[in-house]
Scaffold this motif. Structure first.
Motif, PDB file in Angstrom:
ATOM      1  N   LEU A   1       1.003   0.574  -1.576  1.00 44.23           N
ATOM      2  CA  LEU A   1      -0.151   1.368  -1.978  1.00 44.23           C
ATOM      3  C   LEU A   1       0.098   2.838  -1.656  1.00 44.23           C
ATOM      4  O   LEU A   1       0.496   3.177  -0.535  1.00 44.23           O
TER       5      LEU A   1
ATOM      6  N   SER B   1      -3.845   3.278  -4.095  1.00 45.17           N
ATOM      7  CA  SER B   1      -3.565   2.758  -5.438  1.00 45.17           C
ATOM      8  C   SER B   1      -2.209   2.052  -5.436  1.00 45.17           C
ATOM      9  O   SER B   1      -1.234   2.592  -4.906  1.00 45.17           O
ATOM     10  N   PRO B   2      -2.133   0.870  -6.041  1.00 44.39           N
ATOM     11  CA  PRO B   2      -0.847   0.154  -6.049  1.00 44.39           C
ATOM     12  C   PRO B   2       0.193   0.871  -6.916  1.00 44.39           C
ATOM     13  O   PRO B   2      -0.113   1.364  -8.003  1.00 44.39           O
TER      14      PRO B   2
END
Length: 145
Positions: free
Chosen positions: A78, A82-83
């Motif tokens: 992440l 956010s990945p």
């Protein structure tokens, strides 16, 4: 109305002064009509704002002060929540190293994350030549061992 009350006009001669009261009345009416017809001035700045497109994927923002990389127990990397995959991580790291001043990178691997993935993330940070990096969340490791 102008009236002359002097003794000069006692024989019934017409007055020679012009009556300006109707002229002033007409001018005042015209002035009021002119003020009413003037459009209201607005100080708005017209901008073309972007429209949200649900198909467009926005990259996670790069913070100019610090960025956080988390390796989760589920095997995800992440970037600021956010990945991302390892290639995206490398591109974000390259962008941060070009900024002035260089933002800090906070690395937070989960205590139960696979070491292989953490090692891959560390290899990407080394390849990107990250200058300011620190590990955060070390207090979670005290309960693991």
């Amino acid at each position: 109305m102008a009236m002359q009350m002097t003794g000069d006009n006692t024989q019934g001669e017409p007055m020679m002064d012009m009556n300006v009261v109707p002229l002033i009345d007409v001018l005042l009416v015209l002035l009021i009509m002119f003020i009413i017809t003037i459009p209201v001035q607005s100080h708005a700045v017209k901008l073309d704002l972007p429209v949200n497109d649900p198909n467009q994927v926005q990259p996670p923002p790069i913070d100019p002060v610090k960025n956080k990389v988390v390796v989760s127990a589920a095997g995800q990397v992440l970037w600021n929540g956010s990945p991302v995959n390892l290639q995206q991580l490398r591109s974000y790291l390259d962008v941060t190293q070009q900024m002035n001043p260089i933002p800090e990178l906070h690395m937070q691997p989960d205590a139960t994350a696979r070491y292989e993935l953490v090692d891959q993330v560390l290899a990407v940070t080394k390849q990107a030549r990250v200058q300011k990096m620190g590990f955060v969340g070390n207090e979670y490791y005290t309960n693991v061992f």
